[in-house]
Design a protein around this motif. Structure first.
Motif, PDB file in Angstrom:
ATOM      1  N   SER A 132      45.129 -39.098  -2.220  1.00  0.00           N
ATOM      2  CA  SER A 132      45.115 -37.638  -2.090  1.00  0.00           C
ATOM      3  C   SER A 132      45.235 -36.972  -3.452  1.00  0.00           C
ATOM      4  O   SER A 132      44.652 -35.923  -3.709  1.00  0.00           O
ATOM      5  CB  SER A 132      46.222 -37.188  -1.128  1.00  0.00           C
ATOM      6  N   ARG A 133      45.974 -37.618  -4.369  1.00  0.00           N
ATOM      7  CA  ARG A 133      46.038 -37.083  -5.732  1.00  0.00           C
ATOM      8  C   ARG A 133      44.652 -37.148  -6.403  1.00  0.00           C
ATOM      9  O   ARG A 133      44.243 -36.242  -7.121  1.00  0.00           O
ATOM     10  CB  ARG A 133      47.033 -37.879  -6.571  1.00  0.00           C
ATOM     11  N   ARG A 134      43.967 -38.239  -6.140  1.00  0.00           N
ATOM     12  CA  ARG A 134      42.624 -38.391  -6.715  1.00  0.00           C
ATOM     13  C   ARG A 134      41.713 -37.254  -6.258  1.00  0.00           C
ATOM     14  O   ARG A 134      40.943 -36.694  -7.027  1.00  0.00           O
ATOM     15  CB  ARG A 134      42.009 -39.724  -6.281  1.00  0.00           C
ATOM     16  N   LYS A 135      41.810 -36.963  -4.975  1.00  0.00           N
ATOM     17  CA  LYS A 135      40.987 -35.892  -4.419  1.00  0.00           C
ATOM     18  C   LYS A 135      41.296 -34.575  -5.127  1.00  0.00           C
ATOM     19  O   LYS A 135      40.401 -33.830  -5.500  1.00  0.00           O
ATOM     20  CB  LYS A 135      41.288 -35.755  -2.922  1.00  0.00           C
ATOM     21  N   ARG A 136      42.601 -34.306  -5.287  1.00  0.00           N
ATOM     22  CA  ARG A 136      43.004 -33.061  -5.918  1.00  0.00           C
ATOM     23  C   ARG A 136      42.485 -32.997  -7.362  1.00  0.00           C
ATOM     24  O   ARG A 136      41.969 -31.984  -7.818  1.00  0.00           O
ATOM     25  CB  ARG A 136      44.531 -32.945  -5.904  1.00  0.00           C
ATOM     26  N   ILE A 137      42.631 -34.124  -8.074  1.00  0.00           N
ATOM     27  CA  ILE A 137      42.181 -34.158  -9.475  1.00  0.00           C
ATOM     28  C   ILE A 137      40.678 -33.921  -9.548  1.00  0.00           C
ATOM     29  O   ILE A 137      40.183 -33.177 -10.403  1.00  0.00           O
ATOM     30  CB  ILE A 137      42.550 -35.509 -10.117  1.00  0.00           C
ATOM     31  N   ALA A 138      39.954 -34.537  -8.618  1.00  0.00           N
ATOM     32  CA  ALA A 138      38.499 -34.375  -8.615  1.00  0.00           C
ATOM     33  C   ALA A 138      38.143 -32.902  -8.401  1.00  0.00           C
ATOM     34  O   ALA A 138      37.291 -32.355  -9.109  1.00  0.00           O
ATOM     35  CB  ALA A 138      37.886 -35.240  -7.516  1.00  0.00           C
ATOM     36  N   ARG A 139      38.815 -32.275  -7.444  1.00  0.00           N
ATOM     37  CA  ARG A 139      38.532 -30.852  -7.191  1.00  0.00           C
ATOM     38  C   ARG A 139      38.874 -30.013  -8.404  1.00  0.00           C
ATOM     39  O   ARG A 139      38.124 -29.147  -8.823  1.00  0.00           O
ATOM     40  CB  ARG A 139      39.336 -30.374  -5.981  1.00  0.00           C
ATOM     41  N   GLY A 140      40.032 -30.305  -8.963  1.00  0.00           N
ATOM     42  CA  GLY A 140      40.498 -29.513 -10.094  1.00  0.00           C
ATOM     43  C   GLY A 140      39.573 -29.595 -11.286  1.00  0.00           C
ATOM     44  O   GLY A 140      39.368 -28.616 -12.003  1.00  0.00           O
ATOM     45  N   SER A 141      39.003 -30.760 -11.513  1.00  0.00           N
ATOM     46  CA  SER A 141      38.173 -30.931 -12.712  1.00  0.00           C
ATOM     47  C   SER A 141      36.703 -30.665 -12.420  1.00  0.00           C
ATOM     48  O   SER A 141      35.883 -30.615 -13.331  1.00  0.00           O
ATOM     49  CB  SER A 141      38.334 -32.352 -13.251  1.00  0.00           C
ATOM     50  N   GLY A 142      36.391 -30.535 -11.140  1.00  0.00           N
ATOM     51  CA  GLY A 142      34.997 -30.296 -10.796  1.00  0.00           C
ATOM     52  C   GLY A 142      34.130 -31.526 -10.978  1.00  0.00           C
ATOM     53  O   GLY A 142      32.921 -31.437 -11.148  1.00  0.00           O
ATOM     54  N   ARG A 143      34.750 -32.687 -10.968  1.00  0.00           N
ATOM     55  CA  ARG A 143      33.988 -33.938 -11.104  1.00  0.00           C
ATOM     56  C   ARG A 143      34.087 -34.728  -9.809  1.00  0.00           C
ATOM     57  O   ARG A 143      35.086 -34.603  -9.089  1.00  0.00           O
ATOM     58  CB  ARG A 143      34.542 -34.805 -12.252  1.00  0.00           C
ATOM     59  N   PRO A 144      33.090 -35.548  -9.504  1.00  0.00           N
ATOM     60  CA  PRO A 144      33.165 -36.356  -8.290  1.00  0.00           C
ATOM     61  C   PRO A 144      34.325 -37.358  -8.365  1.00  0.00           C
ATOM     62  O   PRO A 144      34.715 -37.784  -9.456  1.00  0.00           O
ATOM     63  CB  PRO A 144      31.826 -37.093  -8.261  1.00  0.00           C
ATOM     64  N   ILE A 145      34.806 -37.726  -7.204  1.00  0.00           N
ATOM     65  CA  ILE A 145      35.986 -38.590  -7.134  1.00  0.00           C
ATOM     66  C   ILE A 145      35.708 -39.968  -7.740  1.00  0.00           C
ATOM     67  O   ILE A 145      36.584 -40.593  -8.326  1.00  0.00           O
ATOM     68  CB  ILE A 145      36.481 -38.698  -5.673  1.00  0.00           C
TER      69      ILE A 145
END
Lengths: 304, 441
Positions: free
Chosen positions: B394-407
């Motif tokens: 779930s942290r990975r998902k959040r980081i991906a959203r935050g950075s605008g990069r795919p997971i």
């Protein structure tokens, strides 16, 4: 190996037009009969012509098979067999149609210094000579004065040039080029690209973009991607061809600088290992020195 | 990744050697057959290969190897020594003439990279406090003089183009101009020519006679095949070369031409060129290159590069962290920026012993992906950056959203981080003064 052999090779290396044939004939004369030692020497002769180890082994295997089925130990037969095998190897590749079925777009790619721009000038002159209308597109926006180099050629040949400033986006130049070619209904639009080492990820991605721009705006036009290779390049030419083929798909190869002492054995390696057809040979700096590749003629020249 | 393929092949061979106790003649033969094939595939001239193999064999099958306690080491040493001997004993500087200006004449085939090299050499000499004048004596290739002018502007050096179409006169005028304008170096760019073109080769000789250069440098494409020998020999016989410059070494060429040319002409390789930027030139270190061929990595060059780029204090801290396994994603980012300053990552990592090109493929980073990495790391909490182990799905998902990069990219980065942690450890060992244990020793 005897000293005589070494000194003979040394001497032949200093000859200006040392070809594949002279050492082969000398080896035949020296060994008299087909023997493992003769094969070993033949192996070296092929490798010395940039055929590469892998393709050399392939050729020798085929040759040995032929010798076996013909049940001969006559060394004089070797030349004929080898010619046959090489011609067969080169003939299976079908080159793309370059003359009929116009209009065409030619995307000319390759590493630095292989002779892309010169080849483009020769191609333009070839088509002009056939009364086809041409357009040059200066896609090398990176190297200093590359645009000027192509402009000089365009002026000499009386062919229009589509260009931007140095440092411009090559994709944008390509777009303008293909749009202009279609609007003016020219028969052949030739796209120059910046020389790039096939190992540079960024530059290869850039090339893919240029290719995409051209191929998505072709209209009725056929696109052919031509890779320019320098005949003096060694086995790295394979690596180059592989990388460019992967990036944009290569339809044909232009082999330049065959007018030196390089024997262009890499042609065989490319055919055997990659199956890409050679379409043009550059054998000099004059425009008529760009010749259509013909397997028979090429092998004949190798044995002449 | 200079010579990486060759290194791999040789390493493979030597690994096989290690498995046995003492070496028999048969083992040496088998090993040297592999060396021979590797060298041939690397475009080393077949005559040069034969001589090389014979020399190694002669030494190897003697007492040295058979009675040695570690036969593998012995063969490596002999191959290495012989390679180093062929490449030249030590780095050689450019000669400077007693009376200024020192004149350097650059010659070579078409497309070898002469004009670019003239620019690079000019920038290199300028950095050393010299005052070079670049000379465009290529009157044949369209816009060649223009190209040099543009390069001259880039590196802020004067370019003499002269008038007329006579390269000999242009060269002579350039020397005169250098005297008048207190320039202590004249670099002469000549047109590319075939070694069998008598007329143009004579022209080079005329230039030589007219300006009496202190160095005549042959510029050679490192990707050249078997014919490199013929080319170098012809230029050498005609002009009497004093040195070689090897270009395009940033390709994946195995670079065997370097070995061949060196052996045949006896001229030292003075510089190597990499890339199209004007700082892409290095003094050639034969010993290092020989080491690199053997897969021992170019540790020296790497250490030098690290020293030049990373501040000493910072480096010390980093080393400590690496050794204590406290290397975090924050350090990773700092490190990546520094490594970038050193040059292309593949080039840097290829100098680390034991690195194989296959391992490096995942590491091809460009500027853009560096920005993406920064974005990803900056989308992490401080805690996550320091202890990446806690980054769950779930942290990975959040980081991906935050950075605008795919997971996937977040995953890849975390993997890369682990990988580079391992690599840094290897580097750390070098830093401690010990040579890393090589797999085949």
């Amino acid at each position: 190996m005897t000293d005589g052999f070494v000194s003979r090779l040394k001497a032949s290396l200093t000859k200006t037009r040392q070809r594949f044939l002279a050492p082969l004939e000398e080896a035949m004369l020296f060994h008299k009969k087909i023997s493992p030692e003769f094969y070993e020497e033949l192996e070296e002769i092929l490798i010395a012509s940039d055929v590469g180890y892998k393709t050399t082994s392939l050729l020798l295997d085929k040759l040995k098979e032929k010798v076996k089925t013909e049940k001969t130990d006559q060394i004089n037969e070797i030349k004929g067999y080898l010619r046959e095998i090489m011609t067969a190897l080169l003939s299976v590749l079908s080159p793309p149609d370059l003359d009929t079925d116009l209009p065409l777009a030619l995307l000319v790619v390759g590493v630095n210094g292989v002779g892309k721009t010169t080849s483009i000038a020769k191609l333009a002159e070839y088509y002009k000579g056939k009364d086809k209308s041409c357009l040059l597109v200066a896609g090398d926006t990176f190297r200093a004065a590359a645009i000027d180099q192509l402009r000089v050629w365009g002026q000499r040949l009386g062919i229009d040039l589509i260009h931007h400033q140095e440092g411009a986006d090559p994709g944008a130049v390509a777009f303008d080029g293909i749009s202009a070619a279609n609007a003016r209904k020219v028969d052949v639009a030739i796209f120059d690209t910046a020389g790039r080492l096939h190992t540079k990820v960024n530059l290869m991605t850039e090339l893919e973009k240029v290719h995409r721009v051209v191929s998505q705006n072709l209209g009725e036009r056929r696109l052919l991607n031509l890779l320019v290779l320098d005949a003096t390049t060694g086995q790295n030419a394979l690596s180059q061809a592989r990388a460019f083929h992967e990036a944009v798909g290569i339809d044909g190869i232009i082999l330049t600088k065959l007018d030196g002492t390089a024997k262009g054995g890499i042609v065989l390696a490319i055919a055997a290992e990659l199956g890409l057809p050679i379409v043009w040979l550059g054998i000099g700096e004059q425009s008529e020195d760009l010749r259509r590749f013909d397997p028979d003629e090429f092998v004949k020249a190798l044995f002449a | 990744m200079v010579f990486s393929n060759l290194s791999e092949k040789l390493q493979e061979t030597f690994r096989r050697l290690r498995g046995k106790g003492k070496l028999g003649e048969k083992d040496v033969d088998e090993a040297l057959r592999q060396v021979k094939l590797a060298l041939l595939e690397a475009d080393v001239n077949f005559r040069v290969v034969r001589g090389f193999i014979n020399r190694v064999k002669e030494r190897a099958i003697g007492q040295e190897v058979l009675n040695s306690l570690t036969p593998g080491q012995m063969v490596i040493k002999i191959v290495h020594q012989e390679l180093a001997k062929v490449m030249g004993e030590k780095a050689e500087n450019l000669k400077i003439s007693d009376r200024a200006p020192s004149i350097y004449l650059l010659a070579g085939l078409q497309g070898a990279g002469k004009t670019t090299t003239v620019g690079k050499l000019g920038a290199f000499l300028k950095k050393q406090g010299r005052r070079p004048l670049l000379t465009a004596a290529d009157v044949y290739r369209p816009a060649a003089a223009k190209q040099l002018q543009v390069l001259g502007e880039q590196i802020d050096l004067p370019v003499y183009c002269g008038e007329g179409k006579d390269p000999v006169a242009i060269a002579a005028q350039a020397v005169e101009r250098a005297r008048q304008t207190q320039r202590d170096i004249v670099l002469i760019d000549t047109a590319g020519r075939l070694h069998i073109n008598e007329e143009l080769m004579d022209e080079l000789l005329e230039i030589k006679k007219a300006v009496n250069p202190v160095e005549i440098l042959l510029v050679v494409d490192a990707m050249t095949g078997q014919d490199a020998v013929t080319v170098a020999q012809s230029f050498n016989e005609k002009l009497g070369l004093t040195g070689l410059i090897l270009t395009k070494l940033d390709s994946d060429t195995r670079g065997g031409a370097a070995l061949s040319i060196r052996e045949v002409t006896g001229c030292p390789i003075k510089f190597i060129g990499t890339g199209e930027k004007m700082d892409g030139i290095e003094v050639f270190h034969p010993q290092r290159l020989a080491s690199r061929i053997l897969g021992m990595g170019d540790v020296l060059t790497l250490i030098e590069k690290v020293e030049a780029t990373v501040e000493a204090e910072q480096a010390k801290n980093l080393m400590k962290k690496i050794q204590k396994d406290q290397f975090t994603l924050e350090d990773f980012m700092v490190q990546m920026r520094q490594v970038q300053k050193m040059g292309p990552l593949e080039q840097v990592f290829s100098m680390i012993p034991g690195m194989k090109s296959k391992q490096l493929q995942g590491l091809a980073l460009d500027e853009k992906s560096l920005k993406h990495i920064e974005a990803i790391i900056q989308s992490m909490t401080i805690e996550e950056r320091r202890t990446p182990q806690i980054i769950n799905a779930s942290r990975r998902k959040r980081i991906a959203r935050g950075s605008g990069r795919p997971i996937q990219e977040v995953n890849r980065l975390l993997n890369q981080f682990e990988q580079s942690k391992k690599m840094m450890k290897q580097l750390g060992n070098i830093g401690k003064g010990g040579f890393p244990k090589l797999p085949f020793m």
